[in-house]
Design a protein around this motif. Structure first.
Motif, mmCIF file in Angstrom:
data_model
loop_
_atom_site.group_PDB
_atom_site.id
_atom_site.type_symbol
_atom_site.label_atom_id
_atom_site.label_comp_id
_atom_site.label_asym_id
_atom_site.label_seq_id
_atom_site.Cartn_x
_atom_site.Cartn_y
_atom_site.Cartn_z
ATOM 1 N N UNK A 28 0.845 -1.186 0.000
ATOM 2 C CA UNK A 28 0.000 0.000 0.000
ATOM 3 C C UNK A 28 0.891 1.250 0.000
ATOM 4 N N UNK A 29 0.854 1.980 -1.092
ATOM 5 C CA UNK A 29 1.689 3.185 -1.224
ATOM 6 C C UNK A 29 0.966 4.342 -0.530
ATOM 7 N N UNK A 30 1.585 4.846 0.524
ATOM 8 C CA UNK A 30 0.969 5.914 1.320
ATOM 9 C C UNK A 30 1.171 7.285 0.687
ATOM 10 N N UNK A 31 0.333 8.224 1.101
ATOM 11 C CA UNK A 31 0.536 9.630 0.756
ATOM 12 C C UNK A 31 1.341 10.260 1.891
ATOM 13 N N UNK A 86 13.360 10.981 0.089
ATOM 14 C CA UNK A 86 14.731 10.781 0.584
ATOM 15 C C UNK A 86 15.469 9.871 -0.386
ATOM 16 N N UNK A 87 16.739 10.117 -0.591
ATOM 17 C CA UNK A 87 17.587 9.221 -1.389
ATOM 18 C C UNK A 87 16.981 8.874 -2.735
ATOM 19 N N UNK A 88 16.804 7.562 -2.945
ATOM 20 C CA UNK A 88 16.348 7.065 -4.250
ATOM 21 C C UNK A 88 14.826 6.931 -4.325
ATOM 22 N N UNK A 89 14.116 7.437 -3.319
ATOM 23 C CA UNK A 89 12.668 7.217 -3.294
ATOM 24 C C UNK A 89 11.985 7.808 -4.529
ATOM 25 N N UNK A 123 6.150 6.386 -2.023
ATOM 26 C CA UNK A 123 5.067 7.212 -1.469
ATOM 27 C C UNK A 123 4.442 8.004 -2.607
ATOM 28 N N UNK A 124 3.244 8.526 -2.365
ATOM 29 C CA UNK A 124 2.719 9.602 -3.201
ATOM 30 C C UNK A 124 3.112 10.880 -2.454
ATOM 31 N N UNK A 125 4.096 11.581 -2.984
ATOM 32 C CA UNK A 125 4.557 12.797 -2.308
ATOM 33 C C UNK A 125 3.643 13.957 -2.691
ATOM 34 N N UNK A 126 3.251 14.744 -1.708
ATOM 35 C CA UNK A 126 2.321 15.849 -1.991
ATOM 36 C C UNK A 126 2.481 17.001 -1.009
ATOM 37 N N UNK A 155 2.665 -0.457 5.872
ATOM 38 C CA UNK A 155 3.696 -0.120 6.853
ATOM 39 C C UNK A 155 3.292 1.246 7.406
ATOM 40 N N UNK A 156 2.596 1.244 8.531
ATOM 41 C CA UNK A 156 2.081 2.517 9.067
ATOM 42 C C UNK A 156 2.374 2.624 10.566
#
Ligand code: 5GP
Length: 210
Positions: free
Chosen positions: A45-48, A54-57, A63-66, A111-112
């Motif tokens: 599950x890809x979190x927001x 960070x790094x190679x993310x 993640x969904x970066x926002x 992973x939460x």
């Protein structure tokens, strides 16, 4: 199980909603990566999040970066199964991808943090008994062998400065105090042993077909 202790391509008979929580540095990411390799129908599950990559993310993978504004809009639109502030940033799990994956018979791995896990626990308990989310819910806490071991691992990893390590240590104590809320807790002292325990828990809950 193979000679080196790894499980290979096992299929779960029942779709599970696996929630894993652990303080940073307890080895949770490594355990989750191994599960994703060994259980082909397990989706991560890809979190927001509002924190920066960070790094190679990669966006959409890790993640969904926002922005905060984007995150707040999703909160207002009730799109999250759970959301919480961790280490000063917002994190949340979107409901739709979880529902869709489970409707297709896939299992979902999350992973939460402990606050998010508590929200999901409460939500699934209020669902109908035959709802796949309720039927498949499985919450597991991964403990480090000790707080001192956790500090040593974070220092050895060399990714965080002293202030970040202190904040993570404070957070770890708070998280450890809530480990009793989880149905299962395992200690990650030896990675292979912890992984075998984790597989046993999952296979007990999901039934398995080799
Ligand atoms: P990191 O920023 O190091 O990737 O993650 C920090 C913490 O946020 C970890 O404890 C992780 O489990 C938690 N976390 C990641 N995604 C979510 C989420 O969607 N919801 C919640 N509640 N916590 C999350």
């Amino acid at each position: 199980m193979t000679g080196n202790g790894r499980t290979v391509e096992k299929r779960l008979l029942k779709p599970l909603l696996i929630v894993i929580s652990a303080p940073s540095g307890a080895g949770k990411t490594t355990l989750c990566d191994r599960l994703l390799q060994d259980y082909p129908e397990l989706t991560y599950s890809v979190s927001c999040t509002t924190r920066k990559p960070r790094g190679e993310e990669e966006d959409g993978v890790d993640y969904h970066f926002m922005t905060d504004a984007q995150f707040d809009r999703l909160v207002k639109a009730h799109r999250f199964l759970e959301h919480a502030k961790v280490h000063g940033f917002q994190y949340g799990t979107l409901s739709a991808p979880v529902r869709e994956a489970m409707a297709e018979g896939q299992s979902v791995l999350m992973d939460i943090d402990v606050a998010g896990a508590a929200q999901i626990r409460e939500k699934v308990a209020a669902l109908e008994e035959n709802d796949p989310l309720r039927r498949g819910f499985l919450d597991i806490f991964v403990r480090p062998p000790s707080l001192e071991a956790l500090r040593e691992r974070m220092e050895a990893r060399g990714e965080d400065n002293a202030e970040t390590i202190e904040r993570r240590m404070r957070n770890a104590s708070r998280e450890l105090a809530r480990s009793g809320e989880f149905r299962y807790a395992l200690v990650n002292d030896n990675l292979d042993i912890a992984y075998r325990e984790l597989c046993a828990i999952i296979e007990h809950a999901g039934g398995v077909m080799a």
